[in-house]
Design a protein around this motif. Structure first.
Motif, PDB file in Angstrom:
ATOM      1  N   VAL A  79      -2.785  54.380  26.264  1.00  0.00           N
ATOM      2  CA  VAL A  79      -3.665  53.604  25.385  1.00  0.00           C
ATOM      3  C   VAL A  79      -3.049  52.247  25.078  1.00  0.00           C
ATOM      4  O   VAL A  79      -3.729  51.207  25.117  1.00  0.00           O
ATOM      5  CB  VAL A  79      -3.957  54.389  24.092  1.00  0.00           C
ATOM      6  N   ARG A  80      -1.755  52.232  24.795  1.00  0.00           N
ATOM      7  CA  ARG A  80      -1.081  50.969  24.482  1.00  0.00           C
ATOM      8  C   ARG A  80      -1.128  50.015  25.674  1.00  0.00           C
ATOM      9  O   ARG A  80      -1.423  48.816  25.522  1.00  0.00           O
ATOM     10  CB  ARG A  80       0.366  51.241  24.076  1.00  0.00           C
ATOM     11  N   ASP A  83      -4.604  48.663  26.118  1.00  0.00           N
ATOM     12  CA  ASP A  83      -4.835  47.592  25.128  1.00  0.00           C
ATOM     13  C   ASP A  83      -4.188  46.284  25.596  1.00  0.00           C
ATOM     14  O   ASP A  83      -4.790  45.205  25.489  1.00  0.00           O
ATOM     15  CB  ASP A  83      -4.265  47.993  23.767  1.00  0.00           C
ATOM     16  N   GLU A  84      -2.956  46.382  26.111  1.00  0.00           N
ATOM     17  CA  GLU A  84      -2.255  45.188  26.582  1.00  0.00           C
ATOM     18  C   GLU A  84      -2.976  44.546  27.772  1.00  0.00           C
ATOM     19  O   GLU A  84      -3.056  43.315  27.881  1.00  0.00           O
ATOM     20  CB  GLU A  84      -0.820  45.551  26.982  1.00  0.00           C
ATOM     21  N   ALA A  86      -6.233  44.763  28.442  1.00  0.00           N
ATOM     22  CA  ALA A  86      -7.447  44.115  27.939  1.00  0.00           C
ATOM     23  C   ALA A  86      -7.113  42.798  27.240  1.00  0.00           C
ATOM     24  O   ALA A  86      -7.830  41.795  27.391  1.00  0.00           O
ATOM     25  CB  ALA A  86      -8.182  45.054  26.990  1.00  0.00           C
ATOM     26  N   ALA A  87      -6.013  42.780  26.489  1.00  0.00           N
ATOM     27  CA  ALA A  87      -5.604  41.551  25.808  1.00  0.00           C
ATOM     28  C   ALA A  87      -5.247  40.464  26.817  1.00  0.00           C
ATOM     29  O   ALA A  87      -5.541  39.275  26.606  1.00  0.00           O
ATOM     30  CB  ALA A  87      -4.414  41.832  24.894  1.00  0.00           C
ATOM     31  N   ARG A 108     -10.005  53.496  30.971  1.00  0.00           N
ATOM     32  CA  ARG A 108      -9.753  52.997  29.606  1.00  0.00           C
ATOM     33  C   ARG A 108      -9.749  51.475  29.570  1.00  0.00           C
ATOM     34  O   ARG A 108     -10.246  50.877  28.616  1.00  0.00           O
ATOM     35  CB  ARG A 108      -8.435  53.571  29.088  1.00  0.00           C
ATOM     36  N   ARG A 112     -12.548  49.113  27.447  1.00  0.00           N
ATOM     37  CA  ARG A 112     -12.136  48.048  26.521  1.00  0.00           C
ATOM     38  C   ARG A 112     -12.730  46.700  26.924  1.00  0.00           C
ATOM     39  O   ARG A 112     -13.195  45.936  26.073  1.00  0.00           O
ATOM     40  CB  ARG A 112     -10.603  47.976  26.467  1.00  0.00           C
ATOM     41  N   GLN A 116     -15.021  44.235  24.741  1.00  0.00           N
ATOM     42  CA  GLN A 116     -14.415  42.988  24.276  1.00  0.00           C
ATOM     43  C   GLN A 116     -14.840  41.758  25.085  1.00  0.00           C
ATOM     44  O   GLN A 116     -14.777  40.633  24.591  1.00  0.00           O
ATOM     45  CB  GLN A 116     -12.886  43.120  24.322  1.00  0.00           C
TER      46      GLN A 116
END
Length: 395
Positions: A79-80, A83-84, A86-87, A108, A112, A116
């Protein structure tokens, strides 16, 4: 004003394991051949993609996970990293994102990015094998991405039924170029005489595969060396697990040569008499090289029970066996995957050239069914990506 006058086309490529890294690198090369300086890359990948200009923010070995239990334990890390990723997309503002294989991680990331960056075209490169297991993933993928680039000609109906457009591009493993491979170079490197038998050992590219498969293969090698003292053993190591493989093989009771890099791997495949291999993309490459093989695989016990009792819809796990609808190469799975069993099957092939020849011929016939000799998949994938973008362009 043209795109070139504004900025290069920015393509995000995301891969989480060695086979995806290879496909991502091939796609990047094909896009650069078409667009030159008018394309740049961002994303996540391994050494091969890095060589093509994809600077990954983290080591993909961190997210190369196999198995349900392992996936649960690694979930916070996955998950982390999603997230990275997607960022990274939000910072770099790519024109398209191509998410390569690695179902759990890339799904995943897709979810995201859908939330986003809703206008970003999302392309999945390699679909889940819903014809073999978990058919519900077709609907899940259709809700997460805009297009699928498939490596199997029989993929399309499973996904198009849920409204997901599919372009068949072919399997890059079927186009590995062995023309520059030099078996004699490998033999000189390891000190093997022209007629000495060579066993190539391929334990996988994920840390979990190394953990489960390398001890089995080590036991099999030990038994084979006792009965075949002239046997030379070569272990090509994927970049994602090279250090682990080298450290473990250094402790084997019989010498084995760890090989790194594509040149050494292709030399070893063409020089090999027989292979013992972890199930995966490498089995197609071995078949293409004309190597008879014995295939092994182990999952964690919980994952294995669920897969066999609930999820699996086919008798075979190896693609060319599925294409042939026969055990062209033996598959030793879970409890059958033991050192004695693997050693026995390999010994049969070391001792019987006629058996080796029959298996190689059957492997070639299965590869033909899979599309051997077709267009270059990287070129086809690059063309598909550009067509998808052109279709979405204003006007």
């Amino acid at each position: 004003m043209s795109r070139a006058a504004k900025r290069p086309l920015t393509v995000m490529l995301v891969a989480a394991e060695a086979s995806g890294d290879d496909r991502g690198a091939g796609l990047a090369r094909a896009l650069k051949a078409r667009l030159g300086q008018d394309v740049r890359f961002v994303g996540v990948g391994g050494e091969q993609m890095a060589a093509e200009g994809v600077e990954s923010p983290f080591d993909i070995a961190d997210i190369s996970i196999l198995g349900l239990a392992e996936g649960l334990l690694a979930y916070p890390r996955i998950v982390r990293r999603a997230d990275e990723t997607a960022a990274l997309a939000l910072r770099e503002k790519p024109d398209v994102a191509v998410l390569i294989d690695s179902w759990g991680f890339t799904l995943r990331v897709a979810q995201r990015l859908r939330r986003q960056a809703p206008g970003l075209p999302l392309i999945k490169y390699v679909g889940p094998q819903v014809w073999a297991t978990r058919p519900g993933r077709a609907r899940t993928l259709a809700a997460a991405v805009d297009h699928l680039l498939s490596i199997h000609a029989f993929d399309a109906p499973h996904f198009e039924a849920h409204g997901l457009p599919v372009t068949f591009v072919g399997n890059s493993a079927l186009t590995v170029d062995f023309s520059k491979a030099r078996p004699a170079r490998l033999r000189r490197r390891i000190g093997a005489a022209p007629n000495d038998p060579i066993l190539i050992v391929l334990p996988g590219s994920r840390p979990g595969e190394i953990e489960r498969m390398l001890p089995v293969f080590e036991d099999a090698v030990r038994r084979l060396k006792e009965t075949h003292p002239r046997l030379h053993v070569v272990v090509p190591a994927a970049p994602t697990v090279a250090e682990t493989v080298k450290a473990r093989v250094a402790g084997w009771s019989h010498r084995a040569h760890v090989i790194e890099g594509d040149e050494g791997k292709l030399d070893a495949m063409k020089a090999a008499t027989v292979a013992m291999a972890c199930s995966g993309t490498v089995t197609t490459e071995l078949a293409l090289a004309g190597v008879p093989m014995v295939i092994g695989y182990r999952l964690g016990p919980v994952t294995a029970w669920i897969v066999r009792k609930v999820l699996l819809r086919t008798r075979w796990v190896t693609l060319f066996n599925i294409a042939a609808r026969a055990f062209v190469a033996p598959e030793l799975i879970q409890g059958d995957c033991t050192g004695p069993n693997v050693a026995r099957e390999v010994a049969l092939r070391l001792d019987d050239k006629a058996l080796r020849d029959r298996q190689v011929a059957a492997q070639y016939a299965a590869l033909d069914k899979m599309g051997r000799g077709g267009p270059d998949p990287s070129e086809a994938a690059a063309e598909a990506v550009l067509k998808i973008l052109a279709a979405r362009a204003p006007g």
